[in-house]
Design a protein around this motif. Structure first.
Motif, PDB file in Angstrom:
ATOM      1  N   SER A 231      -3.938 -40.437 -42.201  1.00 46.57           N
ATOM      2  CA  SER A 231      -4.135 -41.648 -41.358  1.00 46.57           C
ATOM      3  C   SER A 231      -4.540 -41.239 -39.997  1.00 46.57           C
ATOM      4  O   SER A 231      -5.868 -42.644 -39.526  1.00 46.57           O
ATOM      5  N   TRP A 309       2.715 -45.885 -46.216  1.00 48.17           N
ATOM      6  CA  TRP A 309       2.949 -46.918 -45.260  1.00 48.17           C
ATOM      7  C   TRP A 309       3.415 -47.163 -44.133  1.00 48.17           C
ATOM      8  O   TRP A 309       3.069 -47.983 -42.979  1.00 48.17           O
ATOM      9  N   PHE A 330       1.453 -47.233 -40.125  1.00 42.55           N
ATOM     10  CA  PHE A 330       0.376 -46.459 -40.367  1.00 42.55           C
ATOM     11  C   PHE A 330      -0.636 -46.185 -39.359  1.00 42.55           C
ATOM     12  O   PHE A 330      -0.910 -44.983 -38.322  1.00 42.55           O
TER      13      PHE A 330
END
Lengths: 409, 76
Positions: A231, A309, A330
């Motif tokens: 991420s 997410w 995220f």
């Protein structure tokens, strides 16, 4: 050697962490659109952060994963995660104290760039360049600041294979300060308030672990190629691009950067969410519970809440207006790990994704089985007169309890 | 002398990506800043004509052709 099943999905925060890095899925449409957006701005020296963002995340991750392992075991881990995460195949057995000259014919970036945009004039696999630099630094205990990393040939340019040179030398990519630890926002969540949420979410918990690289190190799923990406890598690309545009053109540049970044999320929402809604898994485990178009959006949220997410929910939902939230999204968590707090929302990928979802459900005939996967389908939908607008109203990095975005006509 | 750049955007929208206006702006923003011109996607969509200096017109034309890999045929 590396086994994704050893890493437990954090159901409380809807995320997955591997070796200290939060991991998120992205599709090739998003990744290529994002990279093209950055490269379009040829007055920015973006190579520095295109390689540097990858090197930084992977350095941190491999440092954790390779603790206590021998050189050979560490090489195996690096190769394994590269393949498992869907980036292709690399063989780094010949890496030594002096670095490596690596060749490969399996590359997510080169393959899917060509698939989406045709030939490129310049090599496009900056991620692998950064990955190899980080692997070399971790395995041979080098400082990232003393590494030179370059891709010399690229299949996206018509070459037979990708080649990379990694060695000690003057560093040709950006390096970054140490990151903060992840701080989740522990607040009560407003749920989807939908009777089938739990049954659908439970059906998909754990499914993420089945999405791993195949024999070519790729993850074809939902009619797209997925990568399970760090991420902080992918979000640093966004943040560094926005920062560079701000330096070029102030607020005007930052606003334009935001619109361009949102478009990448929009493409992701359209293609990946569309692919999910056209999939046999959706047909069998979700569609039986859907009674109207709003249910299609709730069903999608119930599925993607198992993918890492954050927790997606809808506060208001109708064809003309929706208010979406994401708890522990995220993008904001990455921003805070790497940069601290902010004064303006920065969740362009999430917001573009929500907008893409609205367009998909209300502005195509997907609920009646229309196949909308083509590039032309995307263009037609985007040019439609029923265009949704987006307003990013809240962000965790701005001090709010959650991400919030309004999508309206 | 100012020139109307709107036809170039119109042409780009018939063959380019859905967000081609923003992509073009992203290419030429250093030129726009230098000439103190602010253009946005919504302005391009809403305004019937967009008059800009010749150097800005040329930059937009070159960047659009570059993005679309096609030559723009100017109306005589």
């Amino acid at each position: 050697m590396f086994d994704i099943n050893k890493y437990e999905f954090d159901q409380k925060h809807n995320c997955l962490e591997i070796g200290g890095e939060a991991m998120v899925f992205h599709c090739h449409h998003y990744m290529m659109n994002l990279q093209r957006t950055i490269l379009d701005a040829d007055y920015i020296e973006s190579k520095l952060f295109l390689i540097g963002s990858a090197a930084d995340s992977i350095y941190y991750q491999l440092t954790n994963l390779c603790q206590g392992l021998s050189i050979d075991e560490s090489k195996e881990i690096a190769q394994d995660i590269y393949k498992t995460f869907g980036y292709g195949l690399i063989d780094i057995s010949s890496m030594d104290e002096n670095g490596i000259e690596l060749q490969t014919t399996k590359s997510f970036f080169s393959k899917t760039w060509s698939l989406k945009y045709g030939n490129s004039k310049k090599p496009v696999d900056y991620y692998t360049t950064g990955f190899l630099a980080a692997a070399y630094a971790v395995i041979y205990n080098k400082n990232l600041k003393n590494i030179f990393a370059q891709q010399n040939a690229c299949m996206a340019c018509g070459d037979e294979k990708n080649t990379f040179l990694i060695r000690e030398g003057e560093c040709n990519f950006a390096t970054y300060p140490k990151k903060h630890a992840t701080v989740f926002k522990e607040v009560p969540k407003v749920s989807l308030n939908w009777e089938y949420e739990e049954v659908i979410t439970n059906a998909f918990f754990g499914a993420h672990a089945t999405m791993v690289g195949d024999k070519d190190g790729l993850i074809p799923a939902f009619r797209v190629y997925l990568v399970r990406t760090q991420s902080d890598y992918v979000n640093r690309l966004q943040f560094e691009f926005a920062k560079a545009m701000m330096e070029v053109a102030g607020e005007y540049g930052e606003t334009l950067a935001g619109e361009l970044l949102m478009e990448a999320g929009h493409a992701c929402g359209f293609f990946t969410y569309g692919g999910i809604m056209n999939s046999p898994e959706w047909e069998g485990a979700v569609k039986p519970y859907l009674k109207n178009k709003e249910d299609w959006i709730r069903g999608l949220a119930a599925v993607v809440n198992t993918m890492g997410w954050g927790y997606h929910t809808a506060i208001e939902l109708s064809e003309s207006r929706a208010v979406f939230r994401n708890y522990n999204d995220f993008e904001d968590l990455s921003y805070m790990r790497m940069y601290g707090t902010n004064t303006r929302p920065i969740h362009w990928a999430n917001s573009g994704g929500f907008k893409g979802l609205m367009q998909l459900v209300y502005n195509t005939d997907i609920v009646n089985g229309e196949n909308i996967e083509t590039e032309e389908g995307f263009r037609a939908m985007r040019r439609s007169k029923i265009g949704y607008k987006t307003k990013m109203t809240k962000g965790i990095s701005c001090g709010d309890d959650y991400l919030e975005v309004e999508i309206y006509l | 002398m100012n020139k109307d750049v709107k036809p170039i955007f119109d042409w780009a929208n018939t063959i380019g990506d859905a967000n081609i206006n923003n992509r073009i702006l992203g290419k030429v923003i250093p030129v726009l800043i230098k000439t103190k011109i602010v253009l946005t996607d919504s302005m391009i969509q809403e305004q019937p004509t967009i008059m800009v200096p010749q150097n800005v017109y040329d930059a937009i034309k070159d960047s659009t052709e570059n993005l679309l890999a096609t030559q723009y045929q100017e109306e005589k």
